[in-house]
Every structure is written in C-alpha cells, then in structure tokens.
Design an enzyme around this catalytic site. Sequence first.
Site, mmCIF file in Angstrom:
data_model
loop_
_atom_site.group_PDB
_atom_site.id
_atom_site.type_symbol
_atom_site.label_atom_id
_atom_site.label_comp_id
_atom_site.label_asym_id
_atom_site.label_seq_id
_atom_site.Cartn_x
_atom_site.Cartn_y
_atom_site.Cartn_z
ATOM 1 N N GLN A 201 7.754 -2.045 -4.537
ATOM 2 C CA GLN A 201 6.554 -1.131 -4.095
ATOM 3 C C GLN A 201 5.907 -0.728 -5.486
ATOM 4 O O GLN A 201 6.404 0.247 -6.190
ATOM 5 C CB GLN A 201 7.082 -0.084 -3.530
ATOM 6 C CG GLN A 201 7.954 -0.560 -2.173
ATOM 7 C CD GLN A 201 7.149 -0.965 -1.177
ATOM 8 O OE1 GLN A 201 6.240 -0.514 -0.519
ATOM 9 N NE2 GLN A 201 7.496 -2.236 -0.790
ATOM 10 N N GLY A 242 4.025 6.759 5.192
ATOM 11 C CA GLY A 242 4.370 5.255 4.886
ATOM 12 C C GLY A 242 3.437 4.868 3.867
ATOM 13 O O GLY A 242 2.386 5.192 3.625
ATOM 14 N N HIS A 243 3.879 3.875 3.307
ATOM 15 C CA HIS A 243 3.034 3.089 2.009
ATOM 16 C C HIS A 243 1.846 2.779 2.440
ATOM 17 O O HIS A 243 1.555 2.096 3.428
ATOM 18 C CB HIS A 243 4.003 2.091 1.398
ATOM 19 C CG HIS A 243 4.302 1.080 2.557
ATOM 20 N ND1 HIS A 243 5.231 -0.021 2.063
ATOM 21 C CD2 HIS A 243 4.289 0.871 3.799
ATOM 22 C CE1 HIS A 243 5.571 -0.919 2.630
ATOM 23 N NE2 HIS A 243 4.748 -0.479 4.014
ATOM 24 N N ASN A 244 0.862 2.964 1.616
ATOM 25 C CA ASN A 244 -0.493 2.448 1.560
ATOM 26 C C ASN A 244 -1.328 3.101 2.770
ATOM 27 O O ASN A 244 -2.381 2.697 3.014
ATOM 28 C CB ASN A 244 -0.612 0.866 1.714
ATOM 29 C CG ASN A 244 -0.359 0.341 0.628
ATOM 30 O OD1 ASN A 244 1.007 -0.473 0.162
ATOM 31 N ND2 ASN A 244 -1.044 0.360 -0.462
ATOM 32 N N SER A 262 0.359 1.587 5.994
ATOM 33 C CA SER A 262 -1.137 1.123 6.122
ATOM 34 C C SER A 262 -1.696 1.659 7.174
ATOM 35 O O SER A 262 -2.580 1.146 7.787
ATOM 36 C CB SER A 262 -1.041 -0.352 6.266
ATOM 37 O OG SER A 262 -0.646 -1.005 5.027
#
Length: 328
Positions: A201, A242-244, A262
Amino acid sequence: MKTYSIAEINEVLQGVIVGETAVKITAPEQLDLAKETEISFIGHKKYEKLWPTSKACAAIVNEDISIEPGENKAFIKVKNADLAMSQVLEMFAPPTPLFAVDIHPTANIDPTAILGNGVLIGAGSYVGPKVHIGENTTIYPNVTILDESTIGKNTVIWPGAVVRERCHIGNDCIIHPNATIGADGFGFRPCPQRGLAKIPQIGNVVIGNNVEIGANSSVDRGKFSSTILGDGCKIDNLVQIGHNSKLGKFCIMAGNSGLAGSVTLGDGVMIGGSASIKDHLTIGNGAIVGAGSGVAADVEAGKTVLGYPACDARDALKQWAAIKRLIK
C-alpha cells in the site's frame, strides 16, 4: 466557576427573551436533570411536555414553541435550538489541558521537522523527519507523526493518535485519541507459495480542513494514490475508512460504520451507525444510509436507503411491515 445572566447568554445567541429570571446560570443540562441554576433546551415540540417538571430556570427553544416559561423562568427563542445550545456549551466549556512548556523535554522531534509558531507538543510524542506542523497546532502526549507528513494550522491531535508517513492533515482539524491515519489498506491475494500475498500500500491519506476523526477510528492509506476526506467531514468513534476511498465535503459517518476500499461518497452524505458499504461503490450527494444497513449497490444522490441489503427506505419499511403481518 463561570456564571451568566439570561441577558448575557442572549447577547451571544441574539434570540428573543420570553419571561424573566434573575438567577445566575451556572451550567447547561438536559431537561430532566437540570437544577434551579441551570439552563436547558427544547429542540423539538415533543419535549415541551417535560418542561413543567424541569427545575431549569431557563431554556433555549425554537420559535414555534407553544408553552410559556412560567414564574421566575425564561425562554430564549431562536431559529434553531440545537445550534444555539452548541454556542451555550462553548460559553461554559472548561479549559483544555494545560502545557507547562510548549515542547516537552521528553518529546522526540527530528532536527529536520519544521514547527510553526505556537506549536505545543506533549510528553512522549514523536515527530519524524521532514514533518511540517502548522502554527498554533497542539500535539498532546504520546502522539506519533511519521516521516514527511504535514499537519495544518490550529489542528488538535489527542493522545495516542498515529499519523503514518507521508499523510497530510489540513487546518482546524481534530484527531481524537488512538485514531490512526494512514495504516496499510487491507490488501491480500491468494498465492501458491505463501497462502496470502500482501499487496503493498504505497499511497497516503489526505484530509481537508475542519475535519474531525473520532477515537479509535482508522483511515487507511491508498494502495496507489490517496484516500481523501474532504473539508468539514465528521467521523465518529470506531469508524473504518478503507483504502482509496474518497469522501466529499461535509460527510458524516456514525460509530461502527465502515467503508470498504475505493468507495466514493459525494458531498453531504450521512452514514448511520454500524452501516457497511461494499467496495467500489458510489454514494451520491446528500444520500443517507440508515443505521445497520448493508449497501451492496450504488446509491443515487439524495436517496435514503435502509436494510440489509439496503434498498429504498420506503420499500424497506413496507417489507418490515409485511413481515410483521406474517408473524401475526
């Protein structure tokens, strides 16, 4: 102890005083717990019935109130009692914890870090290489800010919070205890040799201005680029982003809710407590996700969804009503 007359409080609220009380007001309190020297508020007409038994000497009320304050009691009529009460709470707020020195001698600050004027850093905090901290920002004890991160002006970071490397926090933000900004996103793939291979990441987190992150919440760094929180977002305790994921301006997420990777939230989206949003979904501007809902499809702007799986609120209520009839 701070005390105010009803007139002094109204100087701040700019409302209309109805009735009269000479009592010096010592604190704000909810209707059923208020003492004779305390002020309360009535934010909805359904609570008017509680006023006759309340000991409060005064209350902040909406303009459409249908009752009178009574003897030696007063109302301050305003357009929005909830917002006005927040101003009163500010008037009575106790001071924040004091710093004996601006930079505690046990704080570990890398020589390449840049601190603005008026920065306060508490005991045991760590500020890594090439970190920039804006003026008048307060870093309470045992905070960790890792390499190349930036913190804006007038921001407050409470004890135990962690800001991982290369993350950026704007001006006038509040990061509550033990929140984590920039932990690794949850990325793994099946691998014949290792069972599960970790996906690096390498992105970061970018947080706008006037954002508040609750205690023990986590905003994960992006896999490629940035996880983004727009200006004015308010994140409750125990929230996972969460990521993005990308949040627009003035979004609200209540406790125990979560976004998978995302997810895109438009401006003004409201996510209820314990709601879960599937990865790669878009929730449109002004949409509302009810508490405990599980969202598995995009939500149109302005729409309210409920249930698990979430659907239009009206349809969900009809389904629940039908189930009740079946049980009978």
